[in-house]
Design a protein around this motif. Structure first.
Motif, PDB file in Angstrom:
ATOM      1  N   ARG A 135       0.845  -1.195   0.000  1.00 16.92           N
ATOM      2  CA  ARG A 135       0.000   0.000   0.000  1.00 16.92           C
ATOM      3  C   ARG A 135       0.882   1.247   0.000  1.00 16.92           C
ATOM      4  O   ARG A 135       2.088   1.149   0.207  1.00 16.92           O
ATOM      5  CB  ARG A 135      -0.900  -0.018   1.230  1.00 16.92           C
ATOM      6  N   PRO A 136       0.299   2.426  -0.206  1.00 14.05           N
ATOM      7  CA  PRO A 136       1.108   3.655  -0.147  1.00 14.05           C
ATOM      8  C   PRO A 136       1.789   3.763   1.232  1.00 14.05           C
ATOM      9  O   PRO A 136       1.173   3.478   2.263  1.00 14.05           O
ATOM     10  CB  PRO A 136       0.084   4.770  -0.342  1.00 14.05           C
ATOM     11  N   ILE A 137       3.039   4.159   1.245  1.00 13.47           N
ATOM     12  CA  ILE A 137       3.810   4.192   2.481  1.00 13.47           C
ATOM     13  C   ILE A 137       3.171   5.116   3.533  1.00 13.47           C
ATOM     14  O   ILE A 137       3.332   4.893   4.738  1.00 13.47           O
ATOM     15  CB  ILE A 137       5.278   4.587   2.197  1.00 13.47           C
ATOM     16  N   GLU A 138       2.400   6.102   3.100  1.00  9.48           N
ATOM     17  CA  GLU A 138       1.744   7.013   4.049  1.00  9.48           C
ATOM     18  C   GLU A 138       0.730   6.285   4.932  1.00  9.48           C
ATOM     19  O   GLU A 138       0.366   6.768   5.994  1.00  9.48           O
ATOM     20  CB  GLU A 138       1.018   8.153   3.314  1.00  9.48           C
ATOM     21  N   THR A 139       0.243   5.122   4.481  1.00 18.16           N
ATOM     22  CA  THR A 139      -0.761   4.387   5.247  1.00 18.16           C
ATOM     23  C   THR A 139      -0.148   3.327   6.165  1.00 18.16           C
ATOM     24  O   THR A 139      -0.869   2.596   6.835  1.00 18.16           O
ATOM     25  CB  THR A 139      -1.763   3.701   4.302  1.00 18.16           C
ATOM     26  N   PHE A 140       1.198   3.242   6.187  1.00 15.18           N
ATOM     27  CA  PHE A 140       1.862   2.176   6.942  1.00 15.18           C
ATOM     28  C   PHE A 140       1.499   2.206   8.428  1.00 15.18           C
ATOM     29  O   PHE A 140       1.136   1.172   9.002  1.00 15.18           O
ATOM     30  CB  PHE A 140       3.384   2.269   6.760  1.00 15.18           C
TER      31      PHE A 140
ATOM     32  N   ALA B 137      -3.893  -1.180  12.864  1.00 11.06           N
ATOM     33  CA  ALA B 137      -5.044  -2.058  12.663  1.00 11.06           C
ATOM     34  C   ALA B 137      -4.670  -3.518  12.906  1.00 11.06           C
ATOM     35  O   ALA B 137      -5.430  -4.263  13.540  1.00 11.06           O
ATOM     36  CB  ALA B 137      -5.599  -1.878  11.251  1.00 11.06           C
ATOM     37  N   VAL B 138      -3.499  -3.926  12.434  1.00 14.86           N
ATOM     38  CA  VAL B 138      -3.051  -5.309  12.630  1.00 14.86           C
ATOM     39  C   VAL B 138      -2.877  -5.594  14.122  1.00 14.86           C
ATOM     40  O   VAL B 138      -3.313  -6.636  14.629  1.00 14.86           O
ATOM     41  CB  VAL B 138      -1.736  -5.574  11.859  1.00 14.86           C
ATOM     42  N   ILE B 139      -2.265  -4.679  14.837  1.00 17.10           N
ATOM     43  CA  ILE B 139      -2.065  -4.859  16.279  1.00 17.10           C
ATOM     44  C   ILE B 139      -3.409  -4.929  16.999  1.00 17.10           C
ATOM     45  O   ILE B 139      -3.616  -5.789  17.866  1.00 17.10           O
ATOM     46  CB  ILE B 139      -1.192  -3.725  16.842  1.00 17.10           C
ATOM     47  N   ALA B 140      -4.334  -4.052  16.632  1.00 19.67           N
ATOM     48  CA  ALA B 140      -5.663  -4.065  17.257  1.00 19.67           C
ATOM     49  C   ALA B 140      -6.378  -5.384  17.004  1.00 19.67           C
ATOM     50  O   ALA B 140      -6.986  -5.956  17.922  1.00 19.67           O
ATOM     51  CB  ALA B 140      -6.498  -2.901  16.731  1.00 19.67           C
ATOM     52  N   LEU B 141      -6.301  -5.888  15.786  1.00 20.97           N
ATOM     53  CA  LEU B 141      -6.946  -7.167  15.472  1.00 20.97           C
ATOM     54  C   LEU B 141      -6.309  -8.324  16.239  1.00 20.97           C
ATOM     55  O   LEU B 141      -7.007  -9.231  16.703  1.00 20.97           O
ATOM     56  CB  LEU B 141      -6.878  -7.443  13.970  1.00 20.97           C
ATOM     57  N   HIS B 142      -5.011  -8.266  16.396  1.00 21.44           N
ATOM     58  CA  HIS B 142      -4.320  -9.316  17.150  1.00 21.44           C
ATOM     59  C   HIS B 142      -4.780  -9.317  18.609  1.00 21.44           C
ATOM     60  O   HIS B 142      -5.106 -10.372  19.160  1.00 21.44           O
ATOM     61  CB  HIS B 142      -2.813  -9.117  17.067  1.00 21.44           C
TER      62      HIS B 142
END
Length: 56
Positions: free
Chosen positions: A33-38, A44-49
């Motif tokens: 994805r665009p680096i600005e969204t990293f 989001a990944v941490i929250a889902l985990h």
């Protein structure tokens, strides 16, 4: 002053976190994805985990 046992306990937890992180399939591919969204994506990944851990 911390004892060797305390340091070893902290070290163990950190090593387990790193080992768990390395098993995440999402971390085995390039970021596409665009680096600005990293930062938002990682959050989001941490929250889902943590959501998954809370529901176990």
């Amino acid at each position: 002053m911390e004892t060797a046992t305390t340091v070893n306990k902290i070290r163990y937890v950190i090593e387990q976190i790193i080992a768990n992180f390395k098993t995440w399939r999402i971390m085995h591919t390039d970021y596409r994805r665009p680096i600005e969204t990293f930062a938002q994506t990682i959050s989001a990944v941490i929250a889902l985990h943590f959501y998954k851990l809370a529901s176990e």
